[in-house]
Motif scaffolding. Structure first.
Motif, PDB file in Angstrom:
ATOM      1  N   GLY A  93      -3.076 -24.449 -15.649  1.00 15.80           N
ATOM      2  CA  GLY A  93      -2.972 -25.780 -15.048  1.00 15.80           C
ATOM      3  C   GLY A  93      -1.568 -26.324 -14.927  1.00 15.80           C
ATOM      4  N   ILE A  94      -0.558 -25.514 -15.308  1.00 18.26           N
ATOM      5  CA  ILE A  94       0.823 -26.019 -15.214  1.00 18.26           C
ATOM      6  C   ILE A  94       1.193 -26.216 -13.750  1.00 18.26           C
ATOM      7  CG2 ILE A  94       3.209 -25.168 -15.353  1.00 18.26           C
ATOM      8  CD1 ILE A  94       2.843 -24.768 -18.215  1.00 18.26           C
ATOM      9  N   ARG A  95       0.771 -25.273 -12.915  1.00 18.15           N
ATOM     10  CA  ARG A  95       1.004 -25.444 -11.479  1.00 18.15           C
ATOM     11  C   ARG A  95      -0.330 -25.765 -10.812  1.00 18.15           C
ATOM     12  NH1 ARG A  95       3.300 -20.634  -9.018  1.00 18.15           N
ATOM     13  NH2 ARG A  95       2.556 -19.422 -10.805  1.00 18.15           N
ATOM     14  N   SER A  96      -0.254 -26.507  -9.711  1.00 15.90           N
ATOM     15  CA  SER A  96      -1.482 -26.938  -9.036  1.00 15.90           C
ATOM     16  C   SER A  96      -2.245 -25.749  -8.484  1.00 15.90           C
ATOM     17  CB  SER A  96      -1.142 -27.835  -7.855  1.00 15.90           C
ATOM     18  OG  SER A  96      -0.359 -28.887  -8.290  1.00 15.90           O
ATOM     19  N   ALA A  97      -3.562 -25.917  -8.425  1.00 12.74           N
ATOM     20  CA  ALA A  97      -4.395 -24.895  -7.779  1.00 12.74           C
ATOM     21  C   ALA A  97      -3.989 -24.816  -6.311  1.00 12.74           C
ATOM     22  CB  ALA A  97      -5.858 -25.292  -7.901  1.00 12.74           C
ATOM     23  N   LEU A  98      -4.160 -23.665  -5.733  1.00 16.35           N
ATOM     24  CA  LEU A  98      -3.779 -23.505  -4.327  1.00 16.35           C
ATOM     25  C   LEU A  98      -4.638 -22.434  -3.665  1.00 16.35           C
ATOM     26  CD1 LEU A  98      -0.387 -21.584  -4.059  1.00 16.35           C
ATOM     27  CD2 LEU A  98      -1.717 -21.689  -6.124  1.00 16.35           C
ATOM     28  N   TRP A  99      -4.593 -22.409  -2.310  1.00 16.29           N
ATOM     29  CA  TRP A  99      -5.340 -21.395  -1.565  1.00 16.29           C
ATOM     30  C   TRP A  99      -4.598 -20.064  -1.692  1.00 16.29           C
ATOM     31  CZ3 TRP A  99     -10.127 -22.141   0.043  1.00 16.29           C
ATOM     32  CH2 TRP A  99     -10.566 -23.438   0.248  1.00 16.29           C
ATOM     33  N   GLN A 100      -5.319 -19.015  -2.073  1.00 13.88           N
ATOM     34  CA  GLN A 100      -4.677 -17.719  -2.273  1.00 13.88           C
ATOM     35  C   GLN A 100      -5.438 -16.621  -1.538  1.00 13.88           C
ATOM     36  OE1 GLN A 100      -3.436 -17.279  -6.596  1.00 13.88           O
ATOM     37  NE2 GLN A 100      -4.635 -19.154  -6.739  1.00 13.88           N
ATOM     38  N   ASN A 101      -4.656 -15.801  -0.865  1.00 15.63           N
ATOM     39  CA  ASN A 101      -5.253 -14.677  -0.146  1.00 15.63           C
ATOM     40  C   ASN A 101      -5.587 -13.586  -1.169  1.00 15.63           C
ATOM     41  OD1 ASN A 101      -5.290 -12.024   1.196  1.00 15.63           O
ATOM     42  ND2 ASN A 101      -4.874 -13.256   3.019  1.00 15.63           N
ATOM     43  N   ILE A 102      -6.865 -13.318  -1.346  1.00 14.62           N
ATOM     44  CA  ILE A 102      -7.314 -12.459  -2.443  1.00 14.62           C
ATOM     45  C   ILE A 102      -6.873 -11.006  -2.282  1.00 14.62           C
ATOM     46  CG2 ILE A 102      -9.363 -11.622  -3.660  1.00 14.62           C
ATOM     47  CD1 ILE A 102      -8.610 -14.469  -4.192  1.00 14.62           C
ATOM     48  N   GLU A 103      -7.008 -10.512  -1.048  1.00 13.08           N
ATOM     49  CA  GLU A 103      -6.645  -9.096  -0.860  1.00 13.08           C
ATOM     50  C   GLU A 103      -5.160  -8.885  -1.192  1.00 13.08           C
ATOM     51  OE1 GLU A 103      -8.648  -6.756   1.676  1.00 13.08           O
ATOM     52  OE2 GLU A 103      -7.109  -5.217   1.831  1.00 13.08           O
ATOM     53  N   GLU A 104      -4.301  -9.806  -0.674  1.00 11.82           N
ATOM     54  CA  GLU A 104      -2.863  -9.681  -0.946  1.00 11.82           C
ATOM     55  C   GLU A 104      -2.597  -9.789  -2.439  1.00 11.82           C
ATOM     56  OE1 GLU A 104      -0.754 -12.581   1.353  1.00 11.82           O
ATOM     57  OE2 GLU A 104      -1.439 -11.710   3.246  1.00 11.82           O
ATOM     58  N   LEU A 105      -3.283 -10.737  -3.075  1.00 12.35           N
ATOM     59  CA  LEU A 105      -3.086 -10.982  -4.498  1.00 12.35           C
ATOM     60  C   LEU A 105      -3.446  -9.744  -5.331  1.00 12.35           C
ATOM     61  CD1 LEU A 105      -3.889 -14.152  -6.362  1.00 12.35           C
ATOM     62  CD2 LEU A 105      -5.250 -12.204  -6.994  1.00 12.35           C
ATOM     63  N   VAL A 106      -4.603  -9.133  -5.007  1.00 15.28           N
ATOM     64  CA  VAL A 106      -5.038  -7.954  -5.775  1.00 15.28           C
ATOM     65  C   VAL A 106      -4.033  -6.818  -5.575  1.00 15.28           C
ATOM     66  CG1 VAL A 106      -6.845  -6.204  -6.005  1.00 15.28           C
ATOM     67  CG2 VAL A 106      -7.480  -8.596  -5.736  1.00 15.28           C
ATOM     68  N   ARG A 107      -3.571  -6.671  -4.332  1.00 10.98           N
ATOM     69  CA  ARG A 107      -2.653  -5.561  -4.061  1.00 10.98           C
ATOM     70  C   ARG A 107      -1.305  -5.735  -4.783  1.00 10.98           C
ATOM     71  NH1 ARG A 107      -4.941  -1.948  -0.978  1.00 10.98           N
ATOM     72  NH2 ARG A 107      -6.596  -2.580   0.457  1.00 10.98           N
ATOM     73  N   THR A 108      -0.915  -6.986  -5.035  1.00  8.60           N
ATOM     74  CA  THR A 108       0.369  -7.178  -5.735  1.00  8.60           C
ATOM     75  C   THR A 108       0.283  -6.793  -7.209  1.00  8.60           C
ATOM     76  OG1 THR A 108      -0.181  -9.496  -6.031  1.00  8.60           O
ATOM     77  CG2 THR A 108       1.409  -9.004  -4.297  1.00  8.60           C
ATOM     78  N   VAL A 109      -0.928  -6.817  -7.791  1.00  7.39           N
ATOM     79  CA  VAL A 109      -1.007  -6.462  -9.220  1.00  7.39           C
ATOM     80  C   VAL A 109      -1.110  -4.945  -9.429  1.00  7.39           C
ATOM     81  CG1 VAL A 109      -2.116  -8.658  -9.803  1.00  7.39           C
ATOM     82  CG2 VAL A 109      -3.534  -6.641  -9.530  1.00  7.39           C
ATOM     83  N   LEU A 110      -1.488  -4.198  -8.397  1.00 12.14           N
ATOM     84  CA  LEU A 110      -1.747  -2.760  -8.560  1.00 12.14           C
ATOM     85  C   LEU A 110      -0.536  -1.966  -9.058  1.00 12.14           C
ATOM     86  CD1 LEU A 110      -4.074  -2.044  -5.470  1.00 12.14           C
ATOM     87  CD2 LEU A 110      -4.692  -2.713  -7.796  1.00 12.14           C
ATOM     88  N   PRO A 111       0.695  -2.211  -8.513  1.00 13.70           N
ATOM     89  CA  PRO A 111       1.828  -1.373  -8.954  1.00 13.70           C
ATOM     90  C   PRO A 111       2.117  -1.449 -10.447  1.00 13.70           C
ATOM     91  CG  PRO A 111       2.392  -2.617  -6.973  1.00 13.70           C
ATOM     92  CD  PRO A 111       1.093  -3.163  -7.465  1.00 13.70           C
ATOM     93  N   SER A 112       1.709  -2.534 -11.114  1.00 11.54           N
ATOM     94  CA  SER A 112       2.012  -2.655 -12.549  1.00 11.54           C
ATOM     95  C   SER A 112       0.943  -1.993 -13.426  1.00 11.54           C
ATOM     96  CB  SER A 112       2.160  -4.129 -12.918  1.00 11.54           C
ATOM     97  OG  SER A 112       1.004  -4.822 -12.518  1.00 11.54           O
ATOM     98  N   LEU A 113      -0.028  -1.298 -12.810  1.00  8.19           N
ATOM     99  CA  LEU A 113      -1.099  -0.655 -13.586  1.00  8.19           C
ATOM    100  C   LEU A 113      -1.066   0.855 -13.351  1.00  8.19           C
ATOM    101  CD1 LEU A 113      -3.693  -3.316 -12.544  1.00  8.19           C
ATOM    102  CD2 LEU A 113      -3.266  -2.765 -14.941  1.00  8.19           C
ATOM    103  N   ASP A 114      -1.499   1.600 -14.336  1.00 11.30           N
ATOM    104  CA  ASP A 114      -1.512   3.057 -14.194  1.00 11.30           C
ATOM    105  C   ASP A 114      -2.851   3.463 -13.568  1.00 11.30           C
ATOM    106  OD1 ASP A 114      -1.263   5.747 -14.321  1.00 11.30           O
ATOM    107  OD2 ASP A 114      -1.461   5.894 -16.514  1.00 11.30           O
ATOM    108  N   LEU A 115      -2.850   3.631 -12.257  1.00 12.79           N
ATOM    109  CA  LEU A 115      -4.112   3.894 -11.545  1.00 12.79           C
ATOM    110  C   LEU A 115      -4.201   5.349 -11.076  1.00 12.79           C
ATOM    111  CD1 LEU A 115      -4.109   0.589  -9.506  1.00 12.79           C
ATOM    112  CD2 LEU A 115      -5.736   1.172 -11.304  1.00 12.79           C
ATOM    113  N   LYS A 116      -3.479   6.204 -11.739  1.00 13.25           N
ATOM    114  CA  LYS A 116      -3.475   7.617 -11.330  1.00 13.25           C
ATOM    115  C   LYS A 116      -4.907   8.181 -11.342  1.00 13.25           C
ATOM    116  CE  LYS A 116       0.097  10.100 -12.807  1.00 13.25           C
ATOM    117  NZ  LYS A 116       0.774  10.907 -13.848  1.00 13.25           N
ATOM    118  N   GLY A 117      -5.293   8.794 -10.235  1.00 12.48           N
ATOM    119  CA  GLY A 117      -6.623   9.414 -10.148  1.00 12.48           C
ATOM    120  C   GLY A 117      -7.757   8.426  -9.897  1.00 12.48           C
ATOM    121  N   ILE A 118      -7.414   7.165  -9.685  1.00 16.38           N
ATOM    122  CA  ILE A 118      -8.471   6.164  -9.445  1.00 16.38           C
ATOM    123  C   ILE A 118      -8.391   5.675  -8.004  1.00 16.38           C
ATOM    124  CG2 ILE A 118      -9.325   3.859 -10.077  1.00 16.38           C
ATOM    125  CD1 ILE A 118      -8.252   4.507 -12.907  1.00 16.38           C
ATOM    126  N   HIS A 119      -9.544   5.705  -7.334  1.00 11.06           N
ATOM    127  CA  HIS A 119      -9.580   5.259  -5.941  1.00 11.06           C
ATOM    128  C   HIS A 119      -9.852   3.745  -5.909  1.00 11.06           C
ATOM    129  CE1 HIS A 119     -10.433   4.990  -1.720  1.00 11.06           C
ATOM    130  NE2 HIS A 119     -11.676   4.589  -1.973  1.00 11.06           N
TER     131      HIS A 119
END
Lengths: 203, 378
Positions: free
Chosen positions: B225-251
């Motif tokens: 709640g420190i920053r106001s809620a806002l409209w967020q594009n979900i697909e873009e948001l999910v894709r930005t978190v992927l590089p920080s995870l080890d997803l080797k071998g996972i589709h």
């Protein structure tokens, strides 16, 4: 005059009904929407009970009305009244607009004026035709506000003993939008209307 | 006002009026065409007078127009054609392109004992455009107001949650401190190196560890709640978190294009946490699917997160969202559900143990929208 006998009331009901049917046909043709106007209930309301009309029939504070003055053998005002939200819903349904706002802006007012004009022209036209009376009319005027603010109510002393109330419903698709047609006659006009109706009946 | 002269009908006063005016006979012959009509249509009065308006403008020859004008000749009142239903009954082009929007009144009029129709055409193009612009402005203002209300509600809720979490955590830490102090006091009363001393020390260390864990927990929720809620594009948001995870071998199968949801900015952490949980507890996952489904009750939209891992045992399905289940392994499902709840979004687990985990994120109608992809998107 204390009210009307059933036979005269039936005759007036028939005349108004011809007009309402004609109006429904024209609205339907104009908009392509399936519109049904219920056969109106005709009743006479003593002018002293106008307040009742406000309380009983028009619970909404703000009304949208189209008003037309007429003069001739019998004179008065014919008014088509809708609660404001019904008026906006009616215009939106007829025009296919799908905005939620119940507000009547300038364009919607013009459209409602046309709808009111069609109904009143048909009803008044029927009365004039069937009774073979020559009437002259004002241009239709739009009013928005409480019933008590309507101009014809300001001159109550000019109004005859009774107001004729024709209550009908506009059935559009699955929605039921209520509207009322009022015939407010000047002093002495009701008896002249009744005479005309009785003469037309005897012809 | 209207006179007849040797040259025929002359209506000069009507030429001064800035409205289109024409006069029609019962058979729809044009008797008069004012200067304004000449200007608007480009047709001179000499060309049009004496001709039939229905021949010139065949679109008028419809029952909804002709029949109503005939009513007027039969003794009926004036007829109004509104701009909403009949914007261009007599087409009058504008210099800037397009047609004038018209409001037309037909009024009964007697000309030398002959009943005619006086047709008055008002140009309401500007008025119509202004009303349309006003409606658009109003719509934008209403949307902004709606967003402001949502933001206010979200801030209120976030504050409430923060206060609650602070109070619970403070209470928990106080309890643990009481335990720790109690054992320290016992320590001071027993002989150093005794059997009890070792046992007490073990408990003291365990309690101190629990206090550290609870303090660490506050680090994760302090940003709610420190920053106001806002409209967020979900697909873009999910894709930005992927590089920080080890997803080797996972589709990763993500199908959320064009979907925006109104949520706390920490929403990204919710998806990070879901994927991290799959990796940590899924044991043998090969696919993660995230997609939208409107197959929910009450018009909510479901964002479905599925993996094909070990799944969640039935007895843990509800517990995983409880604070007590928090295992000091990061953000946690408890905080995820709290983040989502700020904008009335719910989350539940509906998968089958042994087949895979399935989380349904239920977004109310007011908190999701579909938008067209931006031009620069592929």
């Amino acid at each position: 005059m204390r009210g009307l006998d059933e036979e005269t009331l039936d005759a007036i009901r028939e005349i108004v009904n011809i007009g309402v049917g004609r109006a429904a046909g024209q609205l339907q043709e104009m908009t392509g929407s399936h519109i049904r106007l219920r056969i109106p209930d005709i009743s006479l309301l003593p002018v002293s009970e106008i307040r009742k009309l406000e309380d009983t029939y028009f619970k909404a504070n703000i009304l949208s009305a189209v008003q037309l003055d007429f003069k001739g053998t019998f004179s008065g005002v014919s008014v088509v009244i809708f609660p404001q939200e019904s008026a906006a819903a009616l215009v939106m349904l007829l025009t296919g607009e799908n905005e939620n706002s119940p507000e009547m802006d300038a364009i919607r007012i013009e459209a409602l004026k046309e709808v009111g004009n069609i109904i009143m022209n048909a009803v008044m036209g029927s009365i004039a035709n069937v009774l073979s009376e020559q009437l002259t009319y004002s241009l239709p005027a739009y009013y928005e506000g409480p019933l008590s603010g309507m101009t014809w109510l300001e001159n109550k002393e000019m109004i005859d003993e009774y107001i004729m109330l024709a209550r009908t419903n506009f059935l559009l698709e699955s929605l039921n939008i209520e509207g009322d047609i009022l015939l407010v006659l000047e002093i002495g006009s009701l008896s002249r209307l009744v005479e005309s109706v009785q003469m037309a009946g005897s012809r | 006002m209207i006179q007849e002269d040797s040259a025929g009908l002359s209506f000069s006063p009507l030429d001064m009026i800035p409205n289109g005016i024409l006069i029609l006979r019962l058979d729809f012959t044009i008797l008069y065409w004012n200067r304004c009509m000449e200007e608007w249509t480009g047709l001179s009065r000499d060309t049009v007078t004496g001709t039939n308006i229905l021949d010139r403008y065949p679109t008028l020859n419809s029952p909804t127009v002709v029949a109503r004008i005939r009513q007027l000749f039969e003794g009926g009142p004036a007829v109004i054609f509104s701009p909403l239903f009949h914007p261009h009954l007599i087409p009058c082009p504008l210099r800037s392109g397009g047609l004038r929007v018209e409001k037309i009144s037909c009024i009964p009029y007697y000309l030398a004992q002959e009943k005619c129709a006086l047709v008055v055409i008002e140009d309401v193009t500007d008025l119509t455009n202004q009303v349309k612009a006003y409606r658009q402005m109003k719509k934008v203002a209403e949307e902004q107001l709606d967003d402001l209300k949502k933001t206010r509600d979200a801030i209120y809720l976030a504050n409430k949650k923060l206060n609650l979490l602070n109070s619970i955590t403070r209470h928990d830490i106080m309890n643990k401190l009481t335990v720790l102090l109690g054992y320290l006091e016992l320590d001071s009363e027993i002989a150093p190196g005794s059997q009890d001393c070792g046992r007490y020390l073990g408990i003291e260390l365990e309690t101190a560890e629990a206090i550290r864990s609870q303090i660490q927990f506050t680090r994760y929720y302090q940003d709610i709640g420190i920053r106001s809620a806002l409209w967020q594009n979900i697909e873009e948001l999910v894709r930005t978190v992927l590089p920080s995870l080890d997803l080797k071998g996972i589709h990763m199968d993500i199908a959320l294009k064009g979907l925006e949801i109104y949520a706390d900015p920490l929403l990204q952490k919710v998806f990070y946490n879901l994927i991290e949980n799959s990796l940590r507890h899924g044991e043998h996952i090969s696919t993660i699917r995230i997609f939208a489904s409107d197959d929910t009750r009450d018009g909510d939209l479901g964002i479905i997160y599925e993996d094909d891992g070990a799944g969640v045992p039935d007895e843990a399905k509800e517990k995983i969202f409880k604070r007590e289940y928090y295992k000091n392994t990061g953000f946690g499902l408890f905080l995820s559900s709290e983040i989502l709840a700020i904008t009335n979004i719910r989350i539940r687990e509906t998968g089958t143990a042994g087949i895979g985990a399935r989380f349904e994120i239920l977004v109310p109608r007011s908190a999701f929208r579909w938008v067209a992809p931006a031009n620069n998107q592929v």
